[in-house]
Design a protein around this motif. Structure first.
Motif, short mmCIF file in Angstrom:
data_model
loop_
_atom_site.label_atom_id
_atom_site.label_comp_id
_atom_site.label_asym_id
_atom_site.label_seq_id
_atom_site.Cartn_x
_atom_site.Cartn_y
_atom_site.Cartn_z
N UNK A 201 33.18 46.10 -2.27
CA UNK A 201 33.21 47.57 -2.24
C UNK A 201 33.60 48.12 -3.61
N UNK A 202 34.41 47.39 -4.35
CA UNK A 202 34.79 47.82 -5.70
C UNK A 202 33.61 47.85 -6.64
N UNK A 203 32.76 46.84 -6.58
CA UNK A 203 31.59 46.84 -7.47
C UNK A 203 30.55 47.82 -6.98
N UNK A 204 30.51 48.12 -5.70
CA UNK A 204 29.60 49.16 -5.21
C UNK A 204 30.01 50.52 -5.78
N UNK A 205 31.32 50.77 -5.86
CA UNK A 205 31.80 52.02 -6.47
C UNK A 205 31.43 52.06 -7.95
N UNK A 206 31.58 50.93 -8.64
CA UNK A 206 31.18 50.86 -10.04
C UNK A 206 29.69 51.13 -10.19
N UNK A 207 28.90 50.56 -9.28
CA UNK A 207 27.45 50.74 -9.29
C UNK A 207 27.11 52.23 -9.15
N UNK A 208 27.71 52.90 -8.19
CA UNK A 208 27.44 54.33 -7.99
C UNK A 208 27.88 55.14 -9.21
N UNK A 209 29.01 54.80 -9.78
CA UNK A 209 29.46 55.47 -11.00
C UNK A 209 28.47 55.25 -12.14
N UNK A 210 28.01 54.02 -12.28
CA UNK A 210 27.03 53.71 -13.32
C UNK A 210 25.73 54.46 -13.14
N UNK A 211 25.28 54.57 -11.91
CA UNK A 211 24.05 55.33 -11.63
C UNK A 211 24.23 56.80 -12.01
N UNK A 212 25.37 57.38 -11.68
CA UNK A 212 25.64 58.77 -12.04
C UNK A 212 25.64 58.94 -13.56
N UNK A 213 26.31 58.01 -14.24
CA UNK A 213 26.39 58.08 -15.70
C UNK A 213 25.00 57.95 -16.34
N UNK A 214 24.18 57.10 -15.76
CA UNK A 214 22.83 56.89 -16.28
C UNK A 214 21.84 57.98 -15.86
N UNK B 172 26.37 48.23 -16.74
CA UNK B 172 25.99 46.81 -16.66
C UNK B 172 25.91 46.35 -15.21
N UNK B 173 26.79 46.87 -14.36
CA UNK B 173 26.72 46.53 -12.93
C UNK B 173 25.40 47.02 -12.34
N UNK B 174 24.96 48.22 -12.74
CA UNK B 174 23.67 48.73 -12.28
C UNK B 174 22.56 47.77 -12.68
N UNK C 109 35.18 54.73 -22.18
CA UNK C 109 33.79 54.43 -22.56
C UNK C 109 33.41 53.02 -22.11
N UNK C 110 34.32 52.08 -22.26
CA UNK C 110 34.04 50.72 -21.81
C UNK C 110 33.87 50.66 -20.29
N UNK C 111 34.64 51.45 -19.56
CA UNK C 111 34.47 51.53 -18.10
C UNK C 111 33.08 52.04 -17.75
N UNK C 112 32.62 53.06 -18.46
CA UNK C 112 31.27 53.59 -18.21
C UNK C 112 30.20 52.55 -18.55
#
Length: 118
Positions: free
Chosen positions: A103-116, A76-78, A68-71
């Motif tokens: 590239x790592x934060x870009x992956x987090x960004x994409x994950x965050x967008x999917x989650x949101x 937050x990155x988004x 949950x904290x990862x999500x």
């Protein structure tokens, strides 16, 4: 930040927040499900579980809170990118402690967008 943690005595603390701090109920669920307690115990490095079943339960709760904290971190990155306009380099420097790991934060960004749901 209106979520507060106040040391009360010795190794005791009190956590308080208002309903506006937890509109989706994540804090309440972490407290009520013992996820937060198990995660804090894990941070302390203690292993007090006496049976394999209790150790599995502790690991399950800690892992669930970590996911949950990862999500939430990805969301937050988004916000850092879309709302505040920060560069990938700035975000990587803070989130991954290495400005070269864009590239790592870009992956987090994409994950965050999917989650949101964006």
């Amino acid at each position: 930040m209106s979520v507060t943690i106040r040391k009360t005595a010795g190794h005791a603390a009190e956590i308080t927040w208002s309903p506006k701090d937890d509109p989706h109920g994540y804090l309440a669920h972490a407290m009520e499900s013992d996820r937060l307690a198990y995660a804090l115990e894990s941070l302390g490095g203690g292993e007090t579980e006496t049976t394999p079943e209790l150790a599995l339960q502790a690991t399950r709760h800690t892992s669930a809170l970590a996911r949950e904290l990862e999500r939430r971190a990805a969301a937050q990155v988004v916000a850092l990118r879309d709302k505040h306009g920060l560069s990938w380099r700035q975000i990587a420097s803070v989130v991954l402690e290495d400005p070269e790991r864009q590239s790592g934060v870009r992956r987090m960004y994409e994950s965050g967008r999917r989650h949101l749901g964006l």
